[in-house]
Design an enzyme around this catalytic site. Structure first.
Site, PDB file in Angstrom:
ATOM      1  N   PHE A 161      -0.027  -1.286   0.152  1.00 19.19           N
ATOM      2  CA  PHE A 161      -0.156  -0.128  -0.079  1.00 19.19           C
ATOM      3  C   PHE A 161       0.637   1.505   0.113  1.00 19.19           C
ATOM      4  O   PHE A 161       0.202   2.626   1.013  1.00 19.19           O
ATOM      5  CB  PHE A 161      -0.958   0.010   1.135  1.00 19.19           C
ATOM      6  N   CYS A 162       2.187   1.389  -0.657  1.00 20.74           N
ATOM      7  CA  CYS A 162       2.816   2.644  -0.422  1.00 20.74           C
ATOM      8  C   CYS A 162       3.551   3.422   0.720  1.00 20.74           C
ATOM      9  O   CYS A 162       3.176   4.025   0.876  1.00 20.74           O
ATOM     10  CB  CYS A 162       2.419   3.826  -1.490  1.00 20.74           C
TER      11      CYS A 162
END
Length: 463
Positions: free
Chosen positions: A375-376
C-alpha cells in the site's frame, strides 16, 4: 455568470449514488455479478453528482486566466469560485491560500520544494510514501511507529526538544492511516509542534473523504489531499494553508501563469516578477475540470450531511470488524489497538493464505475488488506484520506462489457510496474462502496472482 449545475436530490440517500454502482463483472466460476468496489482507499468512485456537474459545465469549457471571451471568463470564474469552495470545505483561515496541484503527492512535493533551506523535517515511518519521501533536500528525522496516540505525541515532543531551537522545522503526519484507517491525534500533534516552534502539514488523503477536516480547528499549518480519493477523479489535488513559505519560494514550475511580468535586461537576460498569489505555483494551463470536480465533491458531501455520512460509515466499520473477528484465521492490522477509532480502511492477513491469492479469489469468484500489497507504506506494513521494516518489498503483489506466505496484506476500504450488500458479500466471501478454500486454481503471472483458466479446484456450491 453561472454554469448549469446538476440538482442534488433533496432526499439524500445512503449510500450516495456513485458511478459504476451497476457495473457487472464476469466470475471465473461462470455468470456475472454486480461489482463490489471495496478499494476506496486507492481511488473512490466518482459521485454521480460530480459527474453530472462536470457534464453540465463541459460545453462551456474555455481557457482559464487567458482570454476575453465569454467562455474563458466563465471558466475563470468557475476556477476561482472552486478555490473558495475548497477553502470553505477545509475551514481555511482568512490569510490561507489554496493551491491546486495534481495530487497529494504533488502537493507535498510542492511544499518540500518551498521549505526554507535549513528546515528540519520530522516524519513518522508510518506515513504513506507520498508524505514519507518528498523531503530529500531537507534534514529529516524519521520517527518510529508509535503504538498509542499518546505515544505518538510523546515521540514527537522528545524529537522536537532535541532539535536546533532556532531553525525552522516542519512536522508531517497523516490524519488517517491508508493501511489501518486509524485516526491520528492531529490536534495534539499540532499543539506539540507549535509549542516547540515547528509547523505541521496534514496528509488528509484518507481523512478528507471520510471525516470533516477543519484547518483552523485542528490548528495545522497546511493540509494536502487528492480529488480522486474524495469522489472526484481527473487528477487534481490541493495544498491549502499558510502563504508565507509558498510566497518566499521559487515557483514550483516556471512558466506562464506563475509570472506576473517578464522583461529583457540590457545584458540579454530576463527579469521575472512572480505572482504572490496561489498562481505562483500553478504555472501552465490549469486542470479546470479536475478543480471543478473537487469543488463539486466538497459541495455534495456538505449538502448531503457529512456527519450523517460519517455515522453510516462507522456502522459499516463496526460490521466489518465484527465479521472479521468471527474468523479466527483473520488478523486485522492495527497500531493503536482494536478500540482505536478509524475510517473505512481495514487491512488484514489470513493465516495459511498468500494475500495476493486471497485477493485474487475475492475478485475472480465473488466480484469483489480489494487491494493487496504494501500500500505504498512499506515500513509501516513491515512493522505491522512483525518483519524488519527495512525488508525489501513492492507496492504490488510479491513473487510468492498461491499458498506460500507473503509479506504483504489485504486491504478493504469503503465510503459514502458503498451499499450494504457489498459489505455482506465481502464478509461471506472471507468466511467461505477460509472455511472451504478457493473454488479455482491460481498461478502467479507477471507478479500477480491470477486464475488459471480452465482449471477449477474441487467444486463446491456457489452462494
Amino acid at each position: 455568470m453561472s454554469v448549469p449545475t446538476a440538482a442534488l436530490d433533496s432526499s439524500v440517500c445512503a449510500p450516495l449514488p456513485v458511478l459504476g454502482q451497476n457495473v457487472t463483472v464476469p466470475l471465473v466460476t461462470g455468470g456475472e455479478v454486480t461489482y463490489a468496489a471495496l478499494d476506496y482507499a486507492a481511488s473512490a468512485p466518482a459521485l454521480q453528482r460530480v459527474w453530472d456537474d462536470v457534464a453540465a459545465y463541459a460545453p462551456y469549457y474555455g481557457s482559464v486566466h487567458r482570454g476575453a471571451g465569454y467562455l474563458s471568463q466563465l471558466s475563470t470564474d468557475l476556477f476561482e469560485n472552486s478555490r473558495r469552495t475548497v477553502a470553505e470545505f477545509l475551514g481555511c483561515r482568512a490569510e490561507d491560500q489554496v493551491v491546486f496541484t495534481r495530487s497529494t503527492t504533488d502537493s507535498l512535493n510542492l511544499l518540500a520544494a518551498a521549505i526554507p533551506a535549513d528546515c528540519q523535517v520530522f516524519v513518522y515511518e508510518t506515513e504513506h510514501h507520498a508524505s514519507l519521501l518528498p523531503w530529500r533536500d531537507a534534514q529529516v528525522t524519521y520517527l518510529n511507529a508509535p503504538r498509542t496516540p499518546a505515544q505518538a505525541v510523546e515521540t514527537l515532543e522528545r524529537a522536537l526538544a532535541d532539535r536546533d531551537p532556532y531553525g525552522p522545522a516542519l512536522v508531517c503526519v497523516t490524519g488517517a492511516s491508508n493501511v489501518t484507517g486509524e485516526l491520528w491525534p492531529v490536534r495534539e500533534l499540532a499543539a506539540a509542534a507549535h509549542a516547540h516552534g515547528a509547523r505541521i502539514v496534514l496528509d488528509a488523503a484518507q481523512l478528507a473523504p471520510h471525516h470533516p477536516v477543519d484547518i483552523a480547528e485542528l490548528d495545522v499549518d497546511w493540509v494536502a489531499f487528492s480529488g480522486h480519493k474524495l469522489y472526484a477523479p481527473f487528477g487534481s489535488g490541493v495544498l491549502a494553508g499558510r502563504a508565507d513559505w509558498l510566497q518566499a519560494a521559487e515557483p514550483y514550475l516556471a512558466g506562464g501563469g506563475a509570472s506576473r511580468k517578464v522583461a529583457r535586461r540590457a545584458d540579454g537576460g530576463v527579469d521575472v516578477d512572480w505572482h504572490t498569489t496561489p498562481a505562483r505555483h500553478e504555472a501552465g494551463s490549469p486542470n479546470v475540470i479536475g478543480v471543478y470536480s473537487i469543488a463539486s465533491a466538497c459541495k455534495a458531501l456538505t449538502e448531503a450531511g457529512f456527519e450523517g455520512l460519517v455515522a453510516r460509515e462507522q456502522e459499516l466499520v463496526g460490521r466489518v470488524r465484527e465479521g472479521l473477528a468471527e474468523v479466527p484465521e483473520v488478523q486485522v492490522l492495527s497500531l493503536f489497538g482494536d478500540d482505536a477509532p478509524r475510517v473505512g480502511v481495514i487491512s488484514f492477513v489470513v493465516r495459511g493464505w498468500n494475500s495476493s491469492h486471497f485477493a485474487a479469489a475475492l475478485s475472480a469468484e465473488y466480484g469483489i475488488g480489494v487491494r493487496d500489497g504494501l500500500f505504498c507504506a512499506h515500513p509501516l506494513v513491515r512493522t505491522l506484520l512483525g518483519s524488519d521494516p527495512q525488508d525489501p518489498g513492492e507496492c504490488g503483489a510479491p513473487e510468492a506462489e498461491p499458498g506460500e506466505r507473503s509479506l504483504n496484506a489485504i486491504r478493504v476500504s469503503f465510503g459514502a457510496g458503498t451499499p450494504d450488500e457489498h459489505i455482506d458479500r465481502f464478509l461471506r466471501a472471507v468466511s467461505e474462502l477460509v472455511r472451504e478454500g478457493a473454488r479455482w486454481n491460481y498461478r502467479t503471472e507477471d507478479g500477480r496472482c491470477v486464475p488459471d483458466r480452465g482449471e477449477a479446484a474441487q467444486v463446491r456450491d456457489t452462494f
